[in-house]
Motif scaffolding. Structure first.
Motif, mmCIF file in Angstrom:
data_model
loop_
_atom_site.group_PDB
_atom_site.id
_atom_site.type_symbol
_atom_site.label_atom_id
_atom_site.label_comp_id
_atom_site.label_asym_id
_atom_site.label_seq_id
_atom_site.Cartn_x
_atom_site.Cartn_y
_atom_site.Cartn_z
ATOM 1 N N ILE A 188 21.018 -3.071 15.852
ATOM 2 C CA ILE A 188 19.835 -3.000 16.698
ATOM 3 C C ILE A 188 20.076 -2.146 17.934
ATOM 4 O O ILE A 188 19.252 -2.085 18.816
ATOM 5 C CB ILE A 188 19.364 -4.405 17.115
ATOM 6 C CG1 ILE A 188 20.451 -5.123 17.916
ATOM 7 C CG2 ILE A 188 18.986 -5.226 15.908
ATOM 8 C CD1 ILE A 188 20.010 -6.442 18.510
ATOM 9 N N SER A 189 21.226 -1.523 18.011
ATOM 10 C CA SER A 189 21.485 -0.640 19.140
ATOM 11 C C SER A 189 22.463 0.428 18.707
ATOM 12 O O SER A 189 23.139 0.296 17.706
ATOM 13 C CB SER A 189 22.065 -1.425 20.335
ATOM 14 O OG SER A 189 23.309 -1.984 20.005
ATOM 15 N N SER A 190 22.516 1.483 19.452
ATOM 16 C CA SER A 190 23.426 2.582 19.159
ATOM 17 C C SER A 190 24.639 2.491 20.069
ATOM 18 O O SER A 190 24.524 2.223 21.260
ATOM 19 C CB SER A 190 22.724 3.928 19.371
ATOM 20 O OG SER A 190 23.652 4.979 19.270
ATOM 21 N N ALA A 191 25.832 2.716 19.462
ATOM 22 C CA ALA A 191 27.042 2.644 20.259
ATOM 23 C C ALA A 191 27.065 3.710 21.343
ATOM 24 O O ALA A 191 27.739 3.570 22.353
ATOM 25 C CB ALA A 191 28.267 2.799 19.345
ATOM 26 N N ALA A 192 26.303 4.791 21.113
ATOM 27 C CA ALA A 192 26.286 5.871 22.090
ATOM 28 C C ALA A 192 25.392 5.555 23.285
ATOM 29 O O ALA A 192 25.401 6.273 24.274
ATOM 30 C CB ALA A 192 25.815 7.158 21.425
ATOM 31 N N ILE A 193 24.606 4.485 23.181
ATOM 32 C CA ILE A 193 23.689 4.132 24.257
ATOM 33 C C ILE A 193 24.233 2.919 24.997
ATOM 34 O O ILE A 193 24.366 1.841 24.415
ATOM 35 C CB ILE A 193 22.287 3.818 23.702
ATOM 36 C CG1 ILE A 193 21.747 5.023 22.935
ATOM 37 C CG2 ILE A 193 21.332 3.417 24.819
ATOM 38 C CD1 ILE A 193 20.417 4.778 22.273
ATOM 39 N N THR A 219 10.906 -8.184 14.312
ATOM 40 C CA THR A 219 10.189 -6.963 14.673
ATOM 41 C C THR A 219 10.992 -6.137 15.670
ATOM 42 O O THR A 219 11.084 -4.910 15.554
ATOM 43 C CB THR A 219 8.812 -7.308 15.268
ATOM 44 O OG1 THR A 219 8.060 -8.045 14.307
ATOM 45 C CG2 THR A 219 8.055 -6.047 15.648
ATOM 46 N N SER A 220 11.594 -6.806 16.638
ATOM 47 C CA SER A 220 12.393 -6.111 17.650
ATOM 48 C C SER A 220 13.555 -5.363 17.011
ATOM 49 O O SER A 220 13.802 -4.190 17.309
ATOM 50 C CB SER A 220 12.907 -7.120 18.677
ATOM 51 O OG SER A 220 13.807 -6.504 19.575
ATOM 52 N N ALA A 221 14.272 -6.051 16.112
ATOM 53 C CA ALA A 221 15.418 -5.422 15.452
ATOM 54 C C ALA A 221 14.980 -4.243 14.592
ATOM 55 O O ALA A 221 15.594 -3.169 14.605
ATOM 56 C CB ALA A 221 16.161 -6.456 14.603
ATOM 57 N N HIS A 222 13.882 -4.435 13.835
ATOM 58 C CA HIS A 222 13.416 -3.368 12.945
ATOM 59 C C HIS A 222 12.916 -2.155 13.727
ATOM 60 O O HIS A 222 13.243 -1.009 13.391
ATOM 61 C CB HIS A 222 12.296 -3.909 12.048
ATOM 62 C CG HIS A 222 11.745 -2.898 11.102
ATOM 63 N ND1 HIS A 222 12.504 -2.295 10.122
ATOM 64 C CD2 HIS A 222 10.490 -2.362 10.988
ATOM 65 C CE1 HIS A 222 11.761 -1.448 9.440
ATOM 66 N NE2 HIS A 222 10.530 -1.465 9.952
ATOM 67 N N MET A 223 12.139 -2.379 14.768
ATOM 68 C CA MET A 223 11.615 -1.269 15.554
ATOM 69 C C MET A 223 12.744 -0.501 16.252
ATOM 70 O O MET A 223 12.691 0.729 16.378
ATOM 71 C CB MET A 223 10.608 -1.782 16.583
ATOM 72 C CG MET A 223 9.291 -2.268 16.006
ATOM 73 S SD MET A 223 8.327 -0.935 15.206
ATOM 74 C CE MET A 223 8.734 -1.195 13.472
ATOM 75 N N THR A 224 13.751 -1.231 16.702
ATOM 76 C CA THR A 224 14.888 -0.563 17.354
ATOM 77 C C THR A 224 15.626 0.322 16.362
ATOM 78 O O THR A 224 15.996 1.458 16.668
ATOM 79 C CB THR A 224 15.853 -1.589 17.959
ATOM 80 O OG1 THR A 224 15.146 -2.412 18.888
ATOM 81 C CG2 THR A 224 17.005 -0.902 18.688
ATOM 82 N N ARG A 225 15.850 -0.198 15.152
ATOM 83 C CA ARG A 225 16.508 0.611 14.114
ATOM 84 C C ARG A 225 15.707 1.870 13.817
ATOM 85 O O ARG A 225 16.256 2.967 13.693
ATOM 86 C CB ARG A 225 16.675 -0.219 12.832
ATOM 87 C CG ARG A 225 17.836 -1.191 12.850
ATOM 88 C CD ARG A 225 18.124 -1.701 11.442
ATOM 89 N NE ARG A 225 17.002 -2.475 10.926
ATOM 90 C CZ ARG A 225 16.890 -3.794 11.038
ATOM 91 N NH1 ARG A 225 17.814 -4.474 11.682
ATOM 92 N NH2 ARG A 225 15.856 -4.427 10.518
#
Length: 435
Positions: A188-193, A219-225
């Motif tokens: 749900i997040s990018s290591a670069a961020i 929804t939060s996890a899916h939208m973030t991906r």
């Protein structure tokens, strides 16, 4: 059955045992690689001089061996007399040359950088093309390279723990296990961020913490991906729906078995369904390998529905085969199921394209997030009356704002423009839509 001892052949010097090429109990044939030794100049495979069953290793990893040192015990399984062929000292093996410090920090040398060996390393012709090579930034033997190919592992991504940074089989197994664990966890997040700093809001006043619903978390996890993985581009437009709105108000719902006059949404769904047939690239998904497009032969439209528990997207099956009245009935039924928490997982799967409408809530435009693995989504704002030039004078017109977000890996700007123009033209002229 008899037992024979495999001895170390003459390879012009001594070397350290760095890898077994086979396991105890394996059947080998004369000439098959048994183990790998490494000297200050080169790494070479040592072949079996006899055929049979390997029953015991007589050397351990790290042992220093030279000519005639016992390497392994082999049980002769074939009904034949073992033949000990002399080592061909005239065949030069392909070598990987390193500086004598390579064991602590192996370096990759190009052909024109390699120093000439002080003496050639010679073994049998059977192993002349099977020498350990340094490729890219990894250092591994043939058995490890074979295992990596079986698991489709990129050796440049594996950290070696063997002598001089050599990659061992255990390193391959550990890497595969790590990747499987990583793949099973939702990203749900990018290591670069970098994450936002944690803040203690109670320092500024009273607070109340409430847990997100399961739907909101998903929804939060899916939208973030989707936002992190899909390069979004959004195209904005306005279309005059004055004629469409006038026609909509003339509809008698009871004549079509409807509870109420259909909103503009069924007309938009029908328009999108027709557009997906005309522009099949919008009805595709990018293959996970990024090199193929999967075109869908069905037209399922997802419609975002706001519920007290969060946003859900039920899917209308085969929308291009339904009439406006059928679509209106289907949308109402799905929306009621969503608000009453009666949607099943199957009701929200298989979508080809999503529509997110703000309805009368307001907003002249927004950038909807693509509902991956789909490649586009249409955002619909609030229609407002604005002056429209008819060629002679300004006339009041009901303009509907549209926002088309698309995956720029699959769709370019010109394609998006044609898709949007098709939608606008169909909604502007209701006769085109119904024909």
């Amino acid at each position: 059955m008899t037992t024979e001892i495999v001895l170390m052949p003459d390879v012009d010097g001594a070397g350290d045992v760095v890898e077994y090429c086979i396991e105890l109990g394996d059947e080998i044939t004369a000439g098959d690689p048994m183990l790998v030794i490494e000297s200050d100049k080169a790494s070479v495979e040592i072949p079996a001089s006899i055929s049979g069953l390997v029953t015991e290793w007589l050397v351990q990893i790290g042992d220093r061996v030279s000519k005639d040192h016992p390497l392994a015990q082999v049980k002769i399984t074939a009904q034949e007399t073992p033949v000990h062929e002399p080592i061909n000292t005239d065949t030069q093996v392909e070598t990987v040359l390193t500086e004598k410090t390579a064991k602590s920090s192996p370096a990759v040398l190009s052909a024109n950088q390699m120093p000439a060996p002080q003496s050639p390393v010679s073994v049998t012709p059977a192993i002349s093309n099977s020498v350990i090579k340094q490729q890219g930034s990894y250092y591994a033997g043939p058995a490890v390279r074979k295992l990596a190919r079986e698991f489709s592992v990129n050796l440049t991504q594996v950290n070696g723990t063997g002598p001089g940074g050599r990659i061992l089989k255990e390193n391959i197994h550990a890497y595969v296990k790590q990747q499987l664990i990583k793949a099973s966890q939702p990203v749900i997040s990018s290591a670069a961020i970098p994450p936002l700093p944690k803040e203690d809001f109670s320092r500024f006043g009273d607070t109340d913490t409430q847990s997100l619903s399961s739907i909101a978390k998903a929804t939060s996890a899916h939208m973030t991906r989707c936002w992190l993985n899909i390069p979004h581009v959004t195209l904005f437009d306005e279309t005059n729906i004055s004629d469409l709105e006038a026609f909509r108000k003339t509809i008698q719902p009871e004549a079509y078995g409807l509870e109420k006059t259909p909103s503009i949404l069924p007309f938009i769904v029908l328009t999108i369904a027709r557009a997906l047939v005309k522009f099949p690239r919008f009805n595709s998904s990018l293959h996970p390998d990024g090199t193929q497009l999967i075109y869908k032969q069905y037209t399922n439209i997802g419609v975002a529905v706001d519920t007290p528990a969060g946003l859900v997207v039920p899917v209308i099956r085969n929308a291009n085969q339904q009439s406006v009245s059928q679509l209106a009935s289907t949308i109402n039924a799905l929306a009621n199921k969503a608000r009453n928490k009666q949607l099943k997982i199957a009701d929200m799967q298989g979508g080809c394209f999503t529509i997110s409408s703000l309805g009368s809530n307001g907003g002249s435009g927004f950038t909807p997030i693509i509902n991956g693995p789909e490649v586009a989504i249409l955002g619909v704002g609030k229609a407002t009356i604005k002056p429209v030039w008819d060629g002679e004078a300004f006339q009041p017109g009901l303009l509907l704002p549209l926002s088309l977000s698309f995956d720029h890996r699959v769709i370019n700007g010109a394609e998006a423009g044609r898709f949007m123009a098709y939608i606008s033209n169909k909604l502007r002229d209701i006769k085109q839509l119904l024909l």
